[in-house]
Design a protein around this motif. Structure first.
Motif, short mmCIF file in Angstrom:
data_model
loop_
_atom_site.label_atom_id
_atom_site.label_comp_id
_atom_site.label_asym_id
_atom_site.label_seq_id
_atom_site.Cartn_x
_atom_site.Cartn_y
_atom_site.Cartn_z
N PHE A 258 0.86 -1.17 0.00
CA PHE A 258 0.00 0.00 0.00
C PHE A 258 0.91 1.23 0.00
O PHE A 258 1.78 1.36 0.86
CB PHE A 258 -0.90 0.01 1.23
N THR A 259 0.69 2.14 -0.95
CA THR A 259 1.67 3.21 -1.18
C THR A 259 1.47 4.44 -0.31
O THR A 259 2.29 5.36 -0.37
CB THR A 259 1.66 3.63 -2.65
N GLY A 260 0.43 4.49 0.52
CA GLY A 260 0.26 5.63 1.41
C GLY A 260 -1.05 6.35 1.20
O GLY A 260 -1.60 6.37 0.09
N ALA A 261 -1.55 6.96 2.25
CA ALA A 261 -2.86 7.62 2.22
C ALA A 261 -2.77 9.02 1.64
O ALA A 261 -1.96 9.83 2.09
CB ALA A 261 -3.44 7.70 3.63
N PRO A 262 -3.60 9.32 0.64
CA PRO A 262 -3.71 10.70 0.17
C PRO A 262 -4.45 11.54 1.21
O PRO A 262 -5.09 11.01 2.13
CB PRO A 262 -4.53 10.58 -1.12
N PRO A 263 -4.42 12.87 1.07
CA PRO A 263 -5.20 13.72 1.98
C PRO A 263 -6.69 13.48 1.79
O PRO A 263 -7.14 12.97 0.77
CB PRO A 263 -4.81 15.13 1.54
N GLY A 264 -7.44 13.85 2.83
CA GLY A 264 -8.89 13.71 2.77
C GLY A 264 -9.42 12.54 3.57
O GLY A 264 -10.59 12.17 3.42
N VAL A 265 -8.58 11.96 4.43
CA VAL A 265 -9.05 10.84 5.25
C VAL A 265 -10.13 11.34 6.20
O VAL A 265 -10.19 12.52 6.54
CB VAL A 265 -7.90 10.19 6.03
N GLY A 266 -10.99 10.41 6.63
CA GLY A 266 -12.06 10.82 7.53
C GLY A 266 -12.80 9.63 8.09
O GLY A 266 -12.63 8.49 7.63
N PRO A 267 -13.64 9.87 9.09
CA PRO A 267 -14.31 8.77 9.76
C PRO A 267 -15.45 8.17 8.93
O PRO A 267 -16.07 8.86 8.12
CB PRO A 267 -14.86 9.43 11.03
N ILE A 268 -15.69 6.88 9.15
CA ILE A 268 -16.83 6.20 8.56
C ILE A 268 -17.66 5.58 9.68
O ILE A 268 -17.15 5.33 10.78
CB ILE A 268 -16.41 5.12 7.56
N ARG A 269 -18.94 5.36 9.37
CA ARG A 269 -19.88 4.86 10.37
C ARG A 269 -20.75 3.78 9.76
O ARG A 269 -20.89 3.71 8.53
CB ARG A 269 -20.73 6.02 10.90
#
Length: 290
Positions: A258-269
């Motif tokens: 996995f090459t890494g997380a781009p910006p914009g991560v956030g919670p899920i429900r």
């Protein structure tokens, strides 16, 4: 070429919205049990040699709509999942705020590029649900999505030179690196079952050509467009990732990176719907449940 695993771990060539079973063209026995499927590692390692037979079988076979088969994760019992941390500048910046909110402080060491391991048992398919761990939800911990380009290792090796690294790549797929935002080791927080959805298939390296030319997008519940980035923004690009990881550990055919997380991560429900895609590869629609 786009290669999918479907139904009883059959091998398929994807063309447009159809898939053609080419399992019979493999020059070695096909073992459907994913725990003993050495044929998959051989395919990853020796794809160039078997590609002509797969192309011939795809041209002669009967295509069926992708919608009519059960797509599986395009990975069979990899020896390891390697994951990259802090590989987009904008994500590193946003993590300062995320950590202040979820940890009450910023862990400065986590803002530097490095690699870590995820459990292979966290792999799930492109149409499977993401299951949120009950204990983490009860503890009030946020669980975040991280849509990423995933490298599939072909010819493995140790101490791979950066200028030869792409020759060791079988292809690319799409993955979500699901993450519990809490204290403790990354590997534990990212290794729950269903925390590594991958798919919908692999785009082989010869078709993908430039791993810096992919566009990644992720949308939650139809209108919340959270992630939108191109892989040219990777701080450590694909060749350097492969080389660096191989200096730490021997890479084996079929391993995932996995090459890494781009910006914009956030919670899920529970109840959320996640649509994620990478240009040139494909898309996944995943539901979230408790």
């Amino acid at each position: 070429m786009k290669l999918a695993l479907f139904d009883d771990h059959r091998l398929g060539v994807v063309t447009g919205e159809t898939v053609t079973d080419v399992t019979g063209a493999l020059p070695w026995p096909h073992e459907a049990d994913p725990l003993t499927a050495g044929w998959w590692r051989r395919l990853c390692r020796d794809f160039a040699a078997v590609r002509p037979a797969l192309e011939e079988a795809a041209a002669a076979g009967s295509a069926v709509p992708v919608a009519e088969v059960r797509l599986l994760a395009p990975a069979l019992n990899p020896s390891k999942i390697v994951a990259c941390a802090s590989n987009y500048a904008a994500h590193v910046e946003e993590m300062h705020g995320v950590q202040e909110r979820t940890l009450g402080k910023v862990e400065s060491w986590m803002m530097n590029f490095d690699v870590f391991l995820k459990a292979p048992s966290s792999i799930s398919g492109p149409r499977d649900a993401i299951v949120l761990p009950a204990a983490e939800v009860a503890a009030g911990h946020e669980i975040h999505h991280e849509s990423e380009l995933v490298i599939v290792i072909g010819r493995g090796g140790k101490d791979i030179p950066e200028d030869d690294a792409l020759a060791h790549v079988f292809g690319y797929t799409l993955g979500l690196d699901m993450t519990v935002r809490s204290t403790g080791d990354r590997s534990r927080r990212k290794s729950h079952d269903t925390f590594s959805p991958v798919g919908p298939w692999i785009t082989t390296a010869d078709e993908a050509t430039d791993p810096a030319a992919f566009q990644i997008d992720l949308i939650v519940n139809g209108d919340d467009h959270r992630q939108h980035v191109t892989t040219k923004e990777l701080l450590t690009p694909v060749p350097a990732i492969v080389s660096y990881a191989s200096r730490v550990m021997t890479l084996v055919p079929g391993d995932l990176i996995f090459t890494g997380a781009p910006p914009g991560v956030g919670p899920i429900r529970p109840g959320d719907l996640i649509d994620t895609s990478i240009s040139g590869i494909g898309a996944m629609r995943l539901t979230v449940r408790s």
